[in-house]
Design an enzyme around this catalytic site. Structure first.
Site, PDB file in Angstrom:
ATOM      1  N   ARG A  82      79.892 -63.384  83.788  1.00 57.99           N
ATOM      2  CA  ARG A  82      79.348 -63.753  82.489  1.00 57.99           C
ATOM      3  C   ARG A  82      79.603 -65.238  82.227  1.00 57.99           C
ATOM      4  O   ARG A  82      80.584 -65.805  82.707  1.00 57.99           O
ATOM      5  CB  ARG A  82      79.985 -62.928  81.372  1.00 57.99           C
ATOM      6  CG  ARG A  82      79.458 -61.509  81.273  1.00 57.99           C
ATOM      7  CD  ARG A  82      80.094 -60.736  80.126  1.00 57.99           C
ATOM      8  NE  ARG A  82      81.505 -60.540  80.332  1.00 57.99           N
ATOM      9  CZ  ARG A  82      82.459 -61.272  79.795  1.00 57.99           C
ATOM     10  NH1 ARG A  82      82.161 -62.267  78.958  1.00 57.99           N
ATOM     11  NH2 ARG A  82      83.722 -61.035  80.061  1.00 57.99           N
ATOM     12  N   TYR A 210      72.943 -61.889  86.848  1.00 53.91           N
ATOM     13  CA  TYR A 210      74.236 -61.206  86.994  1.00 53.91           C
ATOM     14  C   TYR A 210      74.654 -60.331  85.811  1.00 53.91           C
ATOM     15  O   TYR A 210      74.732 -60.814  84.671  1.00 53.91           O
ATOM     16  CB  TYR A 210      75.352 -62.231  87.248  1.00 53.91           C
ATOM     17  CG  TYR A 210      76.604 -61.516  87.688  1.00 53.91           C
ATOM     18  CD1 TYR A 210      76.763 -61.126  89.007  1.00 53.91           C
ATOM     19  CD2 TYR A 210      77.576 -61.145  86.770  1.00 53.91           C
ATOM     20  CE1 TYR A 210      77.867 -60.401  89.410  1.00 53.91           C
ATOM     21  CE2 TYR A 210      78.685 -60.415  87.158  1.00 53.91           C
ATOM     22  CZ  TYR A 210      78.822 -60.047  88.483  1.00 53.91           C
ATOM     23  OH  TYR A 210      79.905 -59.322  88.868  1.00 53.91           O
ATOM     24  N   LYS A 219      76.477 -55.629  77.288  1.00 49.72           N
ATOM     25  CA  LYS A 219      77.223 -56.504  76.377  1.00 49.72           C
ATOM     26  C   LYS A 219      76.328 -57.051  75.261  1.00 49.72           C
ATOM     27  O   LYS A 219      76.763 -57.196  74.111  1.00 49.72           O
ATOM     28  CB  LYS A 219      77.899 -57.637  77.152  1.00 49.72           C
ATOM     29  CG  LYS A 219      78.922 -57.132  78.171  1.00 49.72           C
ATOM     30  CD  LYS A 219      80.052 -56.405  77.495  1.00 49.72           C
ATOM     31  CE  LYS A 219      80.768 -55.376  78.338  1.00 49.72           C
ATOM     32  NZ  LYS A 219      81.789 -55.816  79.249  1.00 49.72           N
ATOM     33  N   HIS A 239      84.587 -52.765  72.597  1.00 44.13           N
ATOM     34  CA  HIS A 239      84.791 -52.913  74.053  1.00 44.13           C
ATOM     35  C   HIS A 239      85.918 -51.949  74.460  1.00 44.13           C
ATOM     36  O   HIS A 239      87.034 -52.386  74.749  1.00 44.13           O
ATOM     37  CB  HIS A 239      85.160 -54.368  74.346  1.00 44.13           C
ATOM     38  CG  HIS A 239      85.094 -54.746  75.801  1.00 44.13           C
ATOM     39  ND1 HIS A 239      85.744 -55.858  76.296  1.00 44.13           N
ATOM     40  CD2 HIS A 239      84.459 -54.186  76.856  1.00 44.13           C
ATOM     41  CE1 HIS A 239      85.506 -55.954  77.597  1.00 44.13           C
ATOM     42  NE2 HIS A 239      84.739 -54.960  77.963  1.00 44.13           N
ATOM     43  N   SER A 261      88.112 -57.807  79.515  1.00 48.45           N
ATOM     44  CA  SER A 261      87.411 -57.671  80.786  1.00 48.45           C
ATOM     45  C   SER A 261      88.384 -57.743  81.954  1.00 48.45           C
ATOM     46  O   SER A 261      89.258 -58.615  81.988  1.00 48.45           O
ATOM     47  CB  SER A 261      86.367 -58.780  80.911  1.00 48.45           C
ATOM     48  OG  SER A 261      85.469 -58.686  79.839  1.00 48.45           O
ATOM     49  N   CYS A 263      90.826 -55.798  82.721  1.00 50.07           N
ATOM     50  CA  CYS A 263      92.219 -55.524  82.347  1.00 50.07           C
ATOM     51  C   CYS A 263      92.539 -54.035  82.339  1.00 50.07           C
ATOM     52  O   CYS A 263      93.497 -53.598  81.709  1.00 50.07           O
ATOM     53  CB  CYS A 263      92.539 -56.159  81.003  1.00 50.07           C
ATOM     54  SG  CYS A 263      92.596 -57.952  81.092  1.00 50.07           S
ATOM     55  N   ASP A 288      83.758 -48.493  79.198  1.00 51.34           N
ATOM     56  CA  ASP A 288      83.634 -49.902  78.790  1.00 51.34           C
ATOM     57  C   ASP A 288      83.262 -50.098  77.322  1.00 51.34           C
ATOM     58  O   ASP A 288      83.680 -51.077  76.723  1.00 51.34           O
ATOM     59  CB  ASP A 288      82.580 -50.592  79.671  1.00 51.34           C
ATOM     60  CG  ASP A 288      82.652 -52.118  79.623  1.00 51.34           C
ATOM     61  OD1 ASP A 288      83.762 -52.659  79.768  1.00 51.34           O
ATOM     62  OD2 ASP A 288      81.603 -52.765  79.435  1.00 51.34           O
ATOM     63  N   ARG A 380      81.350 -56.252  91.884  1.00 51.95           N
ATOM     64  CA  ARG A 380      81.180 -55.068  91.016  1.00 51.95           C
ATOM     65  C   ARG A 380      80.456 -53.943  91.724  1.00 51.95           C
ATOM     66  O   ARG A 380      79.691 -54.161  92.653  1.00 51.95           O
ATOM     67  CB  ARG A 380      80.351 -55.465  89.778  1.00 51.95           C
ATOM     68  CG  ARG A 380      81.012 -56.511  88.883  1.00 51.95           C
ATOM     69  CD  ARG A 380      81.736 -55.861  87.736  1.00 51.95           C
ATOM     70  NE  ARG A 380      82.621 -56.800  87.034  1.00 51.95           N
ATOM     71  CZ  ARG A 380      83.298 -56.459  85.937  1.00 51.95           C
ATOM     72  NH1 ARG A 380      83.179 -55.258  85.417  1.00 51.95           N
ATOM     73  NH2 ARG A 380      84.105 -57.329  85.368  1.00 51.95           N
TER      74      ARG A 380
END
Ligand code: GTP
Ligand code: SPV
Ligand code: MN
Length: 597
Positions: A82, A210, A219, A239, A261, A263, A288, A380
């Site tokens: 991002r 991406y 998001k 989130h 993110s 974590c 998420d 990812r």
């Protein structure tokens, strides 16, 4: 040309929705694609798009014996995460976006991006991707339509959302849908913008291919636009992972947890408890994003608006996350991992020996011992949630699940103890608001720097952060049965920079304490920061191979560390100016008084 395309958009369309048709025609007139394809979400469409993506080199088929239905995609090396500095909230007034967002005036943003979008799809196909965020037919579910010139985006959206005919049917003739426009453009970071227009329910994304920049349901819609709508409509877009934990007695407790993110959300949402917890079960509702609203019984209900996982690959293995390993064993798209000679994928932290030779994430030969990473740190997987062996039966329930506890957790090598419970809702909101976390590879920029990341929403809040925190405080009035709030930190390090707490499945020990607190079963001990597990009747550490000093260190509260933490929090609150909620300023004063007293 333009008008021909506009006409074509209408002729082939599997809908009569006048607003949708007019908008698609208008966007086609601007971007001038050679073809317009309305996506139906069928298997035949998937096969066709996949075949084409393989032909044009977008996807590399993996070994069908070891990874059936799996493909590797390599993004442009300048486009691997991002881009927060290129992400904008475009509201009429700058103050509505607030000090933590980049802002552009809407007309200026439309004008600037129109110049980039003008003719950008010449020679390309424009895919019209209708999708639902949330279970089909659900009252909380939102419809979006993404126009994109990337077959990779279509194939990802197909996994991440309920995409195609069913979403279009749910929309019917309504004009209530998110208008998403995306073009990879020329993948030039100088011509890359992710713009949100909350007032128009519109997202324009240019110049990236991406993840979070381009899978607009995730998001952009589910969090940035979602949080804006949530404030207007009285709900929360967060989130957060959502999990159900069932005890051997069959009692299920649902929990939502916000970690920034990279974590640990995906890992926590599908962890397997250690052997001492025979009979306990964790099931994943979401990994998420959570949309939460008060239910008729006075509890807070959460749905996962997504249908798949766009998860961090490095560090995933059969020891840390066996369920993720199963999830990505088939029908998965891998982005920016390494390729093995026998057509499998590899990444740092995978089980087994490091291969002698690989093709790295950039397509270059790589040899064992190289100092370069073979897989990108933000590589990812995109996998359907139906692949998850511990998917909750409630993951498709439009009502969602009642949340008993909310957890906030950052990545902190010091300062924040393993677990504590907030004294009450307002104090819990204070804990969420003052979260800090070390930055990760999920966004471009320096990694490992502590920044304030309120509720793990710093990059995802679609309006003024002060108003967002006030909205959290206000929600208290509409939730008669408030969830209890907790704070955790799995990432404390020892003097040698090693994680003290073993984490992953062992986090079950902390989760059990949280469940016991929620059910009112264990006493607790008060500290300056909140309630913590007692020495006796506290955390169950049976079978955990960790010296007493390590436990002490992981759970310690050091006043000197907290004095500097409070200074950093002050800088954050000052940034919010007069919008820093009064109740949180009072919480801050109380904490200072406790520390000084
Ligand atoms: P986003 O998809 O970016 O929102 O990330 P996420 O919060 O879902 O993070 P994820 O679960 O994918 O974990 C990110 C990284 O943290 C991975 O490399 C994990 O292996 C690592 N990680 C997850 N849980 C733990 C934990 O309990 N302890 C430690 N030390 N590392 C963890
Ligand atoms: C995150 O960065 O929090 C993610 C990955 O979940 S992305 O979809 O790229 O935002
Ligand atoms: Mn995320």
């Amino acid at each position: 040309m333009a008008s021909t395309q506009a006409a074509a958009a209408t002729e082939q369309a599997p809908t009569k929705n006048p607003t949708l048709l007019a908008w698609v025609a208008k966007m086609a007139a601007m971007t001038q694609p050679d073809r317009i394809v309305w996506c139906d979400g069928s298997e035949a469409e998937k096969a066709r798009l996949t075949e084409q993506a393989v032909k044009d080199g977008t996807l590399i088929p993996l070994n069908p014996k070891t990874r059936p239905g799996c493909y590797l995609h390599r993004s442009n090396p300048n486009d691997v995460a991002r881009v927060e500095h290129l992400t904008f909230i475009c509201t009429p007034n700058k103050t509505d976006a607030g000090p933590t967002n980049n802002w552009m005036e809407p007309e200026a943003a439309y004008t600037k991006l129109s110049q980039l979008f003008e003719g950008c799809m010449k020679g390309r196909t424009m895919y019209v991707v209708p999708y639902a965020m949330g279970p089909l037919g659900g009252a909380s579910t939102k419809i979006g339509v993404e126009l994109t010139d990337s077959d990779y985006v279509v194939l990802n959206m197909r996994i991440m959302t309920r995409m195609g005919k069913a979403a279009l049917d749910m929309l019917g003739d309504s004009d209530d849908f998110n208008r998403g426009l995306h073009s990879t453009g020329d993948v030039n970071p100088d011509r890359r913008y992710i713009c949100h227009f909350p007032q128009d329910n519109t997202i324009w994304s240019f110049g990236s291919g991406y993840g979070g920049n381009v899978l607009l349901g995730k998001k952009c819609l589910a969090l940035r636009i979602g949080s804006y709508l949530g404030r207007e409509e009285g709900w929360l877009a967060e989130h957060m992972l959502i999990l159900g934990v069932t005890s051997p007695k069959g009692e299920t407790t649902y929990i939502a947890a916000a970690f920034p993110s990279a974590c640990g959300k995906t890992n926590f949402a599908m962890m397997i408890p250690p052997k001492e917890y025979a009979g306990w079960k964790i099931e994943t509702v979401g990994d998420d994003i959570a949309w939460m609203r008060p239910g008729p019984d006075g509890r807070l209900y959460a749905i996962n608006p997504e249908a798949g996982y766009f998860g961090v690959v490095p560090g995933t293995n059969y020891k840390t996350n066996p369920n993720a390993m199963e999830t990505i064993s088939k029908d998965t798209l891998f982005t920016n991992v390494a390729l093995t000679p026998d057509g499998d994928v590899w990444w740092e932290g995978k089980d087994g020996e490091v291969p002698e030779e690989l093709i790295d994430w950039q397509g270059k030969p790589w040899k064992k011992g190289s100092t370069e990473k073979a897989a990108h740190p933000n590589s990812r997987f995109t996998a359907p949630m139906s692949n998850n062996p511990v998917l909750s039966g409630k993951a498709n329930d439009p009502q969602g699940v009642p949340i008993s506890a909310i957890i906030f957790g950052g990545r902190r090598s010091n300062t924040v103890p393993l677990v504590l419970q907030a004294f009450n809702w307002t104090h819990g909101v204070f804990l969420g608001a003052t979260m800090g976390s070390e930055t990760t590879a999920a966004a471009t920029g320096k990694v490992g720097v502590v920044r304030r990341d309120p509720m793990a929403m710093l990059p995802f809040c679609g309006y003024h952060m002060g108003d967002y925190l006030q909205h959290w405080l206000d929600m208290q009035k509409s939730i008669p049965q408030l969830p209890k709030i907790f704070q955790v930190n799995w990432f404390r390090q020892d003097k040698n920079g090693k994680f003290i707490w073993p984490g992953f499945g062992e986090n079950m020990r902390v989760l059990e304490w949280i469940v016991n607190r929620v059910q009112g079963r264990v006493p607790t001990q008060e500290t300056l920061l909140g309630w913590v597990p007692r020495q006796d009747q506290g955390l169950n550490l049976k079978g955990l191979d960790l010296p007493e000093e390590a436990i002490q260190e992981a759970t310690s509260i050091k006043e000197d560390e907290w004095k500097s933490e409070l200074k950093s929090q002050e800088v954050f609150f000052e940034q919010l100016g007069t919008k820093a909620p009064e109740a949180l300023m009072l919480q801050r004063k109380l904490l200072i008084a406790r520390l000084d007293g």
